[in-house]
Design a protein around this motif. Structure first.
Motif, short mmCIF file in Angstrom:
data_model
loop_
_atom_site.label_atom_id
_atom_site.label_comp_id
_atom_site.label_asym_id
_atom_site.label_seq_id
_atom_site.Cartn_x
_atom_site.Cartn_y
_atom_site.Cartn_z
N ALA A 84 -47.96 -16.96 26.66
CA ALA A 84 -47.34 -18.00 27.52
C ALA A 84 -47.97 -19.35 27.23
O ALA A 84 -47.27 -20.36 27.16
N ARG A 85 -49.28 -19.39 27.07
CA ARG A 85 -49.97 -20.65 26.72
C ARG A 85 -49.44 -21.17 25.39
O ARG A 85 -49.08 -22.34 25.27
N ASN A 86 -49.37 -20.29 24.39
CA ASN A 86 -48.90 -20.69 23.08
C ASN A 86 -47.44 -21.13 23.11
O ASN A 86 -47.07 -22.10 22.44
N ALA A 87 -46.62 -20.42 23.87
CA ALA A 87 -45.21 -20.79 23.98
C ALA A 87 -45.07 -22.18 24.57
O ALA A 87 -44.24 -22.98 24.12
N SER A 88 -45.90 -22.50 25.56
CA SER A 88 -45.86 -23.84 26.14
C SER A 88 -46.19 -24.89 25.08
O SER A 88 -45.50 -25.91 24.97
N ILE A 89 -47.22 -24.64 24.31
CA ILE A 89 -47.65 -25.60 23.28
C ILE A 89 -46.56 -25.77 22.22
O ILE A 89 -46.24 -26.89 21.81
N VAL A 90 -45.96 -24.66 21.80
CA VAL A 90 -44.90 -24.73 20.80
C VAL A 90 -43.70 -25.51 21.36
O VAL A 90 -43.12 -26.34 20.65
N LEU A 91 -43.36 -25.28 22.63
CA LEU A 91 -42.26 -26.05 23.23
C LEU A 91 -42.59 -27.54 23.26
O LEU A 91 -41.71 -28.37 23.08
N GLY A 92 -43.83 -27.87 23.50
CA GLY A 92 -44.24 -29.27 23.46
C GLY A 92 -44.14 -29.86 22.07
O GLY A 92 -43.82 -31.04 21.91
N ASN A 93 -44.38 -29.05 21.07
CA ASN A 93 -44.34 -29.53 19.68
C ASN A 93 -42.93 -29.59 19.11
O ASN A 93 -42.65 -30.44 18.28
N ARG A 94 -42.07 -28.68 19.51
CA ARG A 94 -40.74 -28.63 18.89
C ARG A 94 -39.59 -28.56 19.86
O ARG A 94 -38.44 -28.53 19.47
N GLY A 95 -39.88 -28.49 21.13
CA GLY A 95 -38.84 -28.27 22.13
C GLY A 95 -37.81 -29.37 22.18
O GLY A 95 -37.94 -30.42 21.55
N ASN A 96 -36.80 -29.11 22.98
CA ASN A 96 -35.74 -30.09 23.18
C ASN A 96 -35.66 -30.42 24.67
O ASN A 96 -36.46 -29.93 25.47
N LYS A 97 -34.71 -31.24 25.01
CA LYS A 97 -34.59 -31.73 26.38
C LYS A 97 -34.50 -30.59 27.40
O LYS A 97 -35.04 -30.70 28.50
N THR A 98 -33.85 -29.50 27.04
CA THR A 98 -33.71 -28.39 27.97
C THR A 98 -35.06 -27.72 28.26
O THR A 98 -35.20 -27.04 29.28
N SER A 99 -36.05 -27.90 27.40
CA SER A 99 -37.37 -27.32 27.61
C SER A 99 -38.16 -28.05 28.70
O SER A 99 -39.10 -27.49 29.27
N LEU A 100 -37.81 -29.29 28.97
CA LEU A 100 -38.55 -30.08 29.95
C LEU A 100 -38.56 -29.44 31.33
O LEU A 100 -39.60 -29.38 31.99
N ARG A 101 -37.41 -28.95 31.77
CA ARG A 101 -37.33 -28.36 33.11
C ARG A 101 -38.25 -27.16 33.23
O ARG A 101 -39.02 -27.05 34.18
N VAL A 102 -38.19 -26.25 32.28
CA VAL A 102 -39.02 -25.04 32.37
C VAL A 102 -40.51 -25.39 32.28
O VAL A 102 -41.33 -24.82 32.99
N LEU A 103 -40.86 -26.34 31.43
CA LEU A 103 -42.26 -26.74 31.31
C LEU A 103 -42.76 -27.37 32.61
O LEU A 103 -43.89 -27.11 33.04
N GLU A 104 -41.92 -28.16 33.24
CA GLU A 104 -42.31 -28.77 34.51
C GLU A 104 -42.51 -27.70 35.58
O GLU A 104 -43.49 -27.74 36.34
N GLU A 105 -41.61 -26.73 35.64
CA GLU A 105 -41.73 -25.65 36.62
C GLU A 105 -42.99 -24.82 36.38
O GLU A 105 -43.71 -24.49 37.33
N VAL A 106 -43.25 -24.50 35.13
CA VAL A 106 -44.42 -23.68 34.80
C VAL A 106 -45.70 -24.44 35.08
O VAL A 106 -46.67 -23.87 35.60
N SER A 107 -45.73 -25.73 34.80
CA SER A 107 -46.94 -26.52 35.05
C SER A 107 -47.25 -26.62 36.54
O SER A 107 -48.39 -26.80 36.93
#
Length: 134
Positions: A84-107
């Motif tokens: 989960a930690r690594n997935a967050s980092i990868v989403l930060g490195n390559r994610g798109n706009k749709t990743s923002l919502r999930v990252l905000e919720e998880v944080s």
């Protein structure tokens, strides 16, 4: 497989690598002389259970689902928190706009402090990157 938080200075370098180091096959001295053009053996193909898993799935997966999903694989070594930690980092490195919502919720609400912190970093990085792209 590192436990705990990944130092900030290494996060961008992780790029899109979720787990492991597939480059091992490229740099292994025993593989340098191999010139086989044969397709991979069936035993080394990805398991069907992994075909539909997205990075964001690791951020909401529970321990029971992870045990079932990772059974019999080296992915169990990194544990659910590490993926989960690594997935967050990868989403930060390559994610798109749709990743923002999930990252905000998880944080804001993940059970693991390590994952919450990685997701907050990823949210900020992705927000800055997308701001420059738009």
């Amino acid at each position: 497989e590192h436990r705990g938080s990944i130092p900030n200075e290494h996060r961008e370098g992780i790029g899109e690598w979720l787990f492991g180091c597939d480059v091992c096959q490229d740099v292994c001295p025993y593989n340098q002389g191999s010139t086989s053009n044969h397709p991979p053996l069936e035993a080394f193909e990805p398991a069907a259970r992994w075909e539909d898993v997205q990075l964001a799935d690791f951020l909401s997966m529970d321990a029971s689902a992870f045990e079932t999903w990772a059974k019999g694989s080296p992915l169990k070594r990194t544990k659910l928190e590490g993926l989960a930690r690594n997935a967050s980092i990868v989403l930060g490195n390559r994610g798109n706009k749709t990743s923002l919502r999930v990252l905000e919720e998880v944080s804001a609400g993940h059970a693991s402090e390590v994952v919450r912190e990685a997701a907050a970093w990823a949210f900020e990085r992705l927000s800055r990157r997308l701001g420059r792209e738009e």
